[in-house]
Design an enzyme around this catalytic site. Structure first.
Site, PDB file in Angstrom:
ATOM      1  N   ARG A 197       0.876  -1.181   0.000  1.00 28.02           N
ATOM      2  CA  ARG A 197       0.000   0.000   0.000  1.00 28.02           C
ATOM      3  C   ARG A 197       0.902   1.216   0.000  1.00 28.02           C
ATOM      4  O   ARG A 197       1.690   1.425   0.928  1.00 28.02           O
ATOM      5  CB  ARG A 197      -0.910   0.013   1.229  1.00 28.02           C
ATOM      6  CG  ARG A 197      -1.604   1.357   1.433  1.00 28.02           C
ATOM      7  CD  ARG A 197      -2.712   1.308   2.431  1.00 28.02           C
ATOM      8  NE  ARG A 197      -3.869   0.600   1.894  1.00 28.02           N
ATOM      9  CZ  ARG A 197      -5.086   0.652   2.404  1.00 28.02           C
ATOM     10  NH1 ARG A 197      -5.321   1.380   3.484  1.00 28.02           N
ATOM     11  NH2 ARG A 197      -6.077  -0.017   1.857  1.00 28.02           N
ATOM     12  N   HIS A 199      -7.266   0.616  -6.444  1.00 31.44           N
ATOM     13  CA  HIS A 199      -7.488  -0.227  -5.265  1.00 31.44           C
ATOM     14  C   HIS A 199      -8.175  -1.516  -5.734  1.00 31.44           C
ATOM     15  O   HIS A 199      -9.336  -1.763  -5.438  1.00 31.44           O
ATOM     16  CB  HIS A 199      -8.337   0.538  -4.236  1.00 31.44           C
ATOM     17  CG  HIS A 199      -8.305  -0.046  -2.861  1.00 31.44           C
ATOM     18  ND1 HIS A 199      -7.540  -1.161  -2.522  1.00 31.44           N
ATOM     19  CD2 HIS A 199      -8.960   0.323  -1.712  1.00 31.44           C
ATOM     20  CE1 HIS A 199      -7.731  -1.433  -1.234  1.00 31.44           C
ATOM     21  NE2 HIS A 199      -8.580  -0.551  -0.731  1.00 31.44           N
ATOM     22  N   GLN A 211     -10.066  -4.025  -3.289  1.00 26.25           N
ATOM     23  CA  GLN A 211     -11.375  -3.556  -2.834  1.00 26.25           C
ATOM     24  C   GLN A 211     -12.457  -3.868  -3.864  1.00 26.25           C
ATOM     25  O   GLN A 211     -13.541  -4.349  -3.518  1.00 26.25           O
ATOM     26  CB  GLN A 211     -11.324  -2.044  -2.563  1.00 26.25           C
ATOM     27  CG  GLN A 211     -12.656  -1.455  -2.125  1.00 26.25           C
ATOM     28  CD  GLN A 211     -13.071  -1.916  -0.744  1.00 26.25           C
ATOM     29  OE1 GLN A 211     -12.325  -1.805   0.209  1.00 26.25           O
ATOM     30  NE2 GLN A 211     -14.285  -2.451  -0.625  1.00 26.25           N
ATOM     31  N   ASP A 268     -17.122   7.258  -1.820  1.00 27.84           N
ATOM     32  CA  ASP A 268     -15.863   7.198  -1.067  1.00 27.84           C
ATOM     33  C   ASP A 268     -15.577   8.625  -0.584  1.00 27.84           C
ATOM     34  O   ASP A 268     -16.231   9.589  -1.017  1.00 27.84           O
ATOM     35  CB  ASP A 268     -14.738   6.669  -1.986  1.00 27.84           C
ATOM     36  CG  ASP A 268     -13.398   6.515  -1.282  1.00 27.84           C
ATOM     37  OD1 ASP A 268     -13.351   6.468  -0.044  1.00 27.84           O
ATOM     38  OD2 ASP A 268     -12.368   6.430  -2.000  1.00 27.84           O
ATOM     39  N   CYS A 287     -16.360   1.719   0.398  1.00 30.14           N
ATOM     40  CA  CYS A 287     -15.151   0.954   0.715  1.00 30.14           C
ATOM     41  C   CYS A 287     -14.752   1.086   2.173  1.00 30.14           C
ATOM     42  O   CYS A 287     -14.079   0.217   2.705  1.00 30.14           O
ATOM     43  CB  CYS A 287     -14.013   1.384  -0.202  1.00 30.14           C
ATOM     44  SG  CYS A 287     -13.662   3.151  -0.138  1.00 30.14           S
ATOM     45  N   ARG A 322     -13.592  -8.570   1.690  1.00 27.44           N
ATOM     46  CA  ARG A 322     -12.165  -8.310   1.478  1.00 27.44           C
ATOM     47  C   ARG A 322     -11.370  -9.564   1.823  1.00 27.44           C
ATOM     48  O   ARG A 322     -10.427  -9.927   1.130  1.00 27.44           O
ATOM     49  CB  ARG A 322     -11.696  -7.147   2.372  1.00 27.44           C
ATOM     50  CG  ARG A 322     -12.312  -5.787   2.060  1.00 27.44           C
ATOM     51  CD  ARG A 322     -11.885  -5.269   0.707  1.00 27.44           C
ATOM     52  NE  ARG A 322     -10.449  -5.179   0.577  1.00 27.44           N
ATOM     53  CZ  ARG A 322      -9.682  -4.183   1.047  1.00 27.44           C
ATOM     54  NH1 ARG A 322     -10.234  -3.165   1.649  1.00 27.44           N
ATOM     55  NH2 ARG A 322      -8.372  -4.184   0.863  1.00 27.44           N
TER      56      ARG A 322
END
Ligand code: CP
Ligand code: NVA
Length: 301
Positions: A102, A129, A132, A219, A260, A288
């Site tokens: 990340r 991402h 996700q 988001d 998310c 996830r």
């Protein structure tokens, strides 16, 4: 599939294979069927940004698969003191069986894949991402029983989430509409690809974007690394780029809502809509675990 750097790299069949395996692993987990497919394997997890879901789901997933995970923060690695990615990738490839990263720049995960010799998983960059969105697709399919032909609408900042939603959902045959301010659009090249390869629209009119949507997604207005822009962004997004009851009224009556997480109630989503759809949102968070276990099995087994 050698790495998971961004969903645009995967074929529709590869994405479907991961979703099917994720469903199977979820079923097995919920029925106490253990699978130590990654016994003896080690995943390195490099975090240059904060995380709750990604860290815990990857680490737990690795244990459940019989392997182990190493949490490597930027503060502890020599990379934080300037050791080049080219060297770090080659060294870690001699110890580990896979690396999850990340970070900020997409080029950093691409460089890890280029210089290392083990599978690299993008666990969020400023650009994408993918982990996700694999969980999101699993969740949508669980609730709606299909993906192709559904309309997903993303409201808010055209960010890493938006880019991955566009790539993943267009590949799955979904219609994608984005409602975002003119100066906060998703990646231009990706939007062009989406328009050429599927049903894609991007507009600053949130009601046009959300019309008849089967899935509404949002988001945060300011992502990790953009905290200093928050006030300027708030001035642009506030009062318009929010999933609220009024926006829900133009979507399909059975529309689901995904986020998310972490969510900022009162900003990109109201507390009322969030709580009304909490079942879906926390299924999404749970998935996830299952989707990433599927990715690790495909890359590392
Ligand atoms: N959605 C997500 O990636 O959450 P974390 O930042 O907590 O990992
Ligand atoms: N766009 C958000 C996603 C967090 C999971 C960020 O990058 O901070």
């Amino acid at each position: 599939m050698k790495h998971l750097l961004k969903l645009a790299d995967l074929s529709a069949d590869e994405i479907l294979d991961i979703l099917n395996l994720a469903d199977q692993l979820k079923y097995e987990r919920n029925n106490n069927i253990e699978h130590h497919i990654l016994k003896g394997k080690t995943l390195g997890m490099i975090f240059q940004k904060s995380s709750t879901r990604t860290r815990v789901s990857f680490e737990t997933g690795m244990y459940q698969l019989g392997g182990q995970a190493l949490f490597l923060s930027n503060r502890d690695l020599q990379i934080g003191r300037g050791e080049p990615v080219q060297d770090t990738a080659r060294v870690l490839s001699r110890y580990l069986d896979g690396i999850m990263i990340r970070t900020f720049e997409q080029s950093e995960v691409e460089d890890f894949a280029k210089y290392g010799s083990i599978p690299i998983i993008n666990a969020l960059t400023d650009y994408a991402h993918p982990c996700q969105v694999l969980a999101d697709l699993q969740t949508i399919r669980e609730h709606k029983k299909t993906l192709a032909g559904l309309k997903i609408c993303y409201i808010g900042d055209g960010n890493n989430m938006t880019n991955s939603i566009i790539a993943g959902c267009i590949k799955m045959g979904m219609a994608v509409s984005v409602g975002c301010p003119k100066n906060y659009q998703p990646d231009a090249a990706l939007m062009q690809w989406a328009a050429e390869n599927g049903d894609f629209t991007c507009t600053d009119d949130v009601f046009a974007a959300a019309k008849d949507a089967d899935v509404l997604y949002t988001d945060v207005w300011a992502s990790m690394g953009q905290e200093g822009e928050f006030e300027a962004r708030k001035a642009v997004f506030e009062g318009v780029y929010q999933i609220n009851d009024k926006l829900m009224s133009v979507a399909r009556s059975d529309a689901m809502v995904l986020h998310c997480l972490p969510a900022h109630r009162g900003e990109e989503i109201t507390a009322e809509v969030f709580e009304a759809h909490a079942g879906e949102i926390f299924d999404e968070a749970e998935n996830r675990l299952h989707a990433q276990k599927a990715v690790m099995v495909r890359l590392m087994a």
